[in-house]
Design a protein around this motif. Structure first.
Motif, PDB file in Angstrom:
ATOM      1  N   PHE A  88       0.833  -1.338   0.146  1.00 40.92           N
ATOM      2  CA  PHE A  88      -0.096  -0.174   0.001  1.00 40.92           C
ATOM      3  C   PHE A  88       0.738   1.199   0.051  1.00 40.92           C
ATOM      4  O   PHE A  88       1.940   1.112   0.455  1.00 40.92           O
ATOM      5  N   HIS A  89       0.299   2.400  -0.706  1.00 38.15           N
ATOM      6  CA  HIS A  89       1.037   3.581  -0.801  1.00 38.15           C
ATOM      7  C   HIS A  89      -0.181   4.774  -0.705  1.00 38.15           C
ATOM      8  O   HIS A  89      -1.152   4.413  -1.136  1.00 38.15           O
ATOM      9  N   SER A  90       0.272   6.004  -0.439  1.00 40.77           N
ATOM     10  CA  SER A  90      -0.689   6.911  -0.181  1.00 40.77           C
ATOM     11  C   SER A  90      -0.153   8.311  -0.586  1.00 40.77           C
ATOM     12  O   SER A  90       1.110   8.494  -0.366  1.00 40.77           O
ATOM     13  N   VAL A  91      -0.950   9.216  -1.015  1.00 41.41           N
ATOM     14  CA  VAL A  91      -0.384  10.743  -1.213  1.00 41.41           C
ATOM     15  C   VAL A  91      -0.769  11.467  -0.054  1.00 41.41           C
ATOM     16  O   VAL A  91      -0.034  12.455   0.026  1.00 41.41           O
ATOM     17  N   SER A  92      -1.182  10.825   1.174  1.00 47.08           N
ATOM     18  CA  SER A  92      -1.539  11.540   2.414  1.00 47.08           C
ATOM     19  C   SER A  92      -0.105  11.831   3.123  1.00 47.08           C
ATOM     20  O   SER A  92      -0.152  12.739   3.854  1.00 47.08           O
ATOM     21  N   LYS A  93       1.032  10.966   2.985  1.00 46.72           N
ATOM     22  CA  LYS A  93       2.073  11.162   3.872  1.00 46.72           C
ATOM     23  C   LYS A  93       3.301  11.638   3.067  1.00 46.72           C
ATOM     24  O   LYS A  93       3.201  12.379   2.168  1.00 46.72           O
ATOM     25  N   GLY A  94       4.590  11.017   3.443  1.00 47.39           N
ATOM     26  CA  GLY A  94       5.599  11.608   2.602  1.00 47.39           C
ATOM     27  C   GLY A  94       5.815  12.831   2.927  1.00 47.39           C
ATOM     28  O   GLY A  94       5.387  13.597   3.779  1.00 47.39           O
ATOM     29  N   PHE A  95       6.747  13.667   2.027  1.00 49.06           N
ATOM     30  CA  PHE A  95       6.666  15.205   2.176  1.00 49.06           C
ATOM     31  C   PHE A  95       5.520  15.908   1.608  1.00 49.06           C
ATOM     32  O   PHE A  95       5.269  16.981   1.344  1.00 49.06           O
ATOM     33  N   ILE A  96       4.578  15.047   0.937  1.00 47.61           N
ATOM     34  CA  ILE A  96       3.345  15.573   0.087  1.00 47.61           C
ATOM     35  C   ILE A  96       2.413  16.068   1.190  1.00 47.61           C
ATOM     36  O   ILE A  96       1.870  17.195   1.225  1.00 47.61           O
ATOM     37  N   GLY A  97       1.937  15.185   2.034  1.00 48.87           N
ATOM     38  CA  GLY A  97       0.783  15.474   2.989  1.00 48.87           C
ATOM     39  C   GLY A  97      -0.587  16.048   2.501  1.00 48.87           C
ATOM     40  O   GLY A  97      -1.315  16.598   2.995  1.00 48.87           O
ATOM     41  N   GLU A  98      -0.936  15.177   1.236  1.00 45.29           N
ATOM     42  CA  GLU A  98      -2.243  15.658   0.591  1.00 45.29           C
ATOM     43  C   GLU A  98      -3.496  14.832   1.289  1.00 45.29           C
ATOM     44  O   GLU A  98      -4.201  13.879   0.630  1.00 45.29           O
ATOM     45  N   CYS A  99      -3.684  14.710   2.420  1.00 45.14           N
ATOM     46  CA  CYS A  99      -4.487  13.651   3.048  1.00 45.14           C
ATOM     47  C   CYS A  99      -5.937  14.329   2.547  1.00 45.14           C
ATOM     48  O   CYS A  99      -6.605  13.128   2.471  1.00 45.14           O
ATOM     49  N   GLY A 100      -6.234  15.190   2.258  1.00 43.04           N
ATOM     50  CA  GLY A 100      -7.803  15.412   1.848  1.00 43.04           C
ATOM     51  C   GLY A 100      -7.950  15.095   0.640  1.00 43.04           C
ATOM     52  O   GLY A 100      -9.253  14.912  -0.038  1.00 43.04           O
ATOM     53  N   GLN A 101      -6.892  14.886  -0.284  1.00 41.17           N
ATOM     54  CA  GLN A 101      -7.008  14.306  -1.841  1.00 41.17           C
ATOM     55  C   GLN A 101      -7.580  13.021  -1.934  1.00 41.17           C
ATOM     56  O   GLN A 101      -8.113  12.531  -2.797  1.00 41.17           O
ATOM     57  N   ARG A 102      -7.266  12.182  -0.949  1.00 41.70           N
ATOM     58  CA  ARG A 102      -7.710  10.839  -0.891  1.00 41.70           C
ATOM     59  C   ARG A 102      -7.371  10.244  -2.032  1.00 41.70           C
ATOM     60  O   ARG A 102      -8.061   9.439  -2.934  1.00 41.70           O
ATOM     61  N   GLY A 103      -5.795   9.711  -2.358  1.00 41.09           N
ATOM     62  CA  GLY A 103      -5.254   9.239  -3.313  1.00 41.09           C
ATOM     63  C   GLY A 103      -4.407   8.183  -2.777  1.00 41.09           C
ATOM     64  O   GLY A 103      -3.644   8.238  -1.865  1.00 41.09           O
ATOM     65  N   GLY A 104      -4.247   7.106  -3.293  1.00 42.08           N
ATOM     66  CA  GLY A 104      -3.358   5.980  -3.386  1.00 42.08           C
ATOM     67  C   GLY A 104      -3.523   5.059  -3.951  1.00 42.08           C
ATOM     68  O   GLY A 104      -4.317   4.834  -4.853  1.00 42.08           O
ATOM     69  N   TYR A 105      -2.936   3.675  -3.607  1.00 43.78           N
ATOM     70  CA  TYR A 105      -2.767   2.575  -4.553  1.00 43.78           C
ATOM     71  C   TYR A 105      -2.594   1.425  -3.804  1.00 43.78           C
ATOM     72  O   TYR A 105      -2.086   1.426  -2.677  1.00 43.78           O
ATOM     73  N   TYR A 106      -2.765   0.157  -3.922  1.00 44.40           N
ATOM     74  CA  TYR A 106      -2.388  -0.933  -3.598  1.00 44.40           C
ATOM     75  C   TYR A 106      -1.892  -1.861  -4.928  1.00 44.40           C
ATOM     76  O   TYR A 106      -2.410  -1.903  -5.931  1.00 44.40           O
ATOM     77  N   GLN A 107      -0.755  -2.438  -4.699  1.00 42.84           N
ATOM     78  CA  GLN A 107      -0.065  -3.402  -5.668  1.00 42.84           C
ATOM     79  C   GLN A 107      -0.162  -4.898  -5.306  1.00 42.84           C
ATOM     80  O   GLN A 107       0.257  -5.231  -4.106  1.00 42.84           O
ATOM     81  N   THR A 108      -0.812  -5.816  -6.137  1.00 41.28           N
ATOM     82  CA  THR A 108      -0.928  -7.171  -5.724  1.00 41.28           C
ATOM     83  C   THR A 108       0.448  -7.937  -6.108  1.00 41.28           C
ATOM     84  O   THR A 108       1.063  -7.564  -7.239  1.00 41.28           O
TER      85      THR A 108
END
Length: 477
Positions: free
Chosen positions: A290-310
């Motif tokens: 799992f990965h997300s745009v909410s964390k890292g140095f981006i901090g775009e929590c309200g954008q609600r973007g991310g992905y998972y890879q199988t």
């Protein structure tokens, strides 16, 4: 509807980062609006959740500029656009709009926009050194939605067990409770920088197996939340071996992979890279990352973007995961586009590159400085020990609570860490989270806090925390 007629699994579910202390903070905010002098502070400082932009972290300019044009594509060809936006911003917006002909207001493919999944695929290949099929990528409304979808698919009844770390992020315990699964705890080693040993995993799984529990998966957060550790490659290999031995799905929560503060000593390696480096030995591993745009140095929590890879998941199972995704039609389009920007930022030689690098490094370096300063503050307090944060956005200090405070908490029907957190809130306006909400070894008491308050206000935060702790210890000495 009454509480008595609700699904009992809902009543059992707890979510600490938005729990009792946070509810109290919202009440205080309302009181301050009515009477600014009702407390010895004028605002709430929200250190309860990794929400950087509410604490004044600035967005990455390139990302927001591209998103602005995509949200309002009439601006792309506006005569003044070139005076407002850099050329590579306009070109990237055009590229995205070519692949999203319906614009952000239209539904997309349920698995996510193919263009964005290709961007994610290239990002993963560059990170790990191994190619990945874009069809292995599922875009989600933040990583949390992906975690919930996977747990929903795994948990059939209360005889299905999911292994989670203690301490853990309450998304996992709450979702397992809501789905009626069996939570199986394994403990991180606080004395060893919150490390994880194979011996502990073997201990944790033994009793559930003897009891006939079907242990389905293990969730690993790396870098850790709330503990901030970065797992070594050897530890990750041990976890993979454990999964293979017990036929477990590995759920790798890697949303803090950009928040790694000692990259030479404790670098981040994805579980996927470790597994592929292991070669045929790990060929049967089933894993979701799992990965997300909410964390890292981006901090775009309200954008609600991310992905998972199988990884290693059978085609027919992926078909069922696609069905799960299609129930919600699609992830929000703006979040998908932000995900494409996260994994495909400006490149060297492009007009926005230098500004992007400067903004990225300023945020990253500031986070590292703040993490060190706050850890040092906790370690200077009476009866407190705190591991340095190797990654993520949090510290999880251990507080030796006086016996008198334990008795006071018991009378109020709360954990001592909750008494500490509520007292801190009401005296300083700083909202932290009781360690009880994340899980902790019996007899120990922690709090979780972010180190996200702005750097120009950070000394004031550390001063208030130190003064509060001294007063708390004296009150209950």
């Amino acid at each position: 509807m009454t509480v008595d007629t609700l699904n009992p699994k809902v009543l059992k579910t707890k979510y600490a980062v938005r729990g009792t202390v946070v509810i109290r903070s919202m009440e205080i905010e309302e009181e301050l609006r009515k009477n600014p002098k009702s407390y010895p502070f004028d605002k709430i400082t929200s250190c309860n959740i990794g929400n950087p932009q509410v604490l004044k972290q600035q967005p990455i300019t390139f990302f927001r500029d591209v998103l602005s044009l995509v949200q309002n594509p009439r601006l792309i060809d506006h005569p003044e656009a070139k005076n407002i936006f850099k050329g590579d911003v306009i070109e990237r917006a055009k590229e995205i709009m070519f692949h999203v002909p319906g614009g952000v207001g239209a539904y997309t493919h349920s698995q996510g926009i193919p263009y964005v999944r290709e961007c994610v695929s290239k990002f993963i290949e560059k990170r790990d050194g191994y190619a990945v099929d874009p069809n292995e990528i599922f875009l989600t409304g933040g990583a949390s939605q992906g975690v919930k979808d996977l747990l929903t698919s795994l948990i059939r009844d209360n005889n299905d067990g999911i292994m989670i770390s203690i301490p853990q992020y309450p998304l996992y315990s709450a979702s397992i409770a809501l789905l009626g699964g069996n939570q199986i705890n394994y403990y991180l080693d606080e004395e060893n920088q919150w490390g994880l040993s194979r011996r502990e995993l073997d201990r944790a799984i033994q009793k559930p197996l003897e009891s006939g529990i079907n242990v389905r998966a293990i969730c690993v957060i790396n870098p850790g939340n709330p503990t901030g550790q970065c797992l070594s490659a050897e530890s990750q290999k041990g976890i993979i071996d454990f999964c293979l031995e017990h036929n477990l799905v590995l759920m790798a929560d890697e949303v803090y992979q950009e928040n790694v503060y000692y990259k030479t000593k404790k670098p981040f390696y994805s579980f996927r890279k470790i597994a592929l480096d292991m070669g045929s030995k790990a060929k049967d591993l089933q894993m979701i990352s799992f990965h997300s745009v909410s964390k890292g140095f981006i901090g775009e929590c309200g954008q609600r973007g991310g992905y998972y890879q199988t990884h290693g998941i059978p085609t027919d199972v992926k078909g069922q995961l696609y069905k799960m995704a299609s129930i919600s039609l699609c992830p929000n389009t703006g979040g998908q586009i932000m995900t494409s920007l996260m994994v495909n930022p400006p490149k060297k030689g492009e007009e926005s590159y230098s500004q992007y690098i400067q903004e990225r490094d300023n945020i990253y370096n500031s986070l590292k400085r703040r993490s060190i300063k706050l850890a040092n503050t906790f370690n200077s307090m009476e009866g407190v020990t705190c591991n340095m944060s190797e990654g993520a956005l949090y510290l999880f200090p251990n507080i030796r609570v006086p016996e008198k405070a334990k008795q006071a908490a018991k009378k109020k029907g709360m954990n001592p860490s909750t008494l500490y957190a509520i007292s801190c809130l009401e005296q300083t306006g700083i909202c932290i989270v009781p360690g009880a909400g994340f899980g902790q070894k019996e007899g120990t008491f922690h709090i979780r806090t972010t180190f996200l308050p702005p750097e120009d206000q950070f000394d004031d935060v550390t001063k208030k925390l130190s003064q509060f702790h001294k007063k708390f210890m004296n009150e209950y000495r």
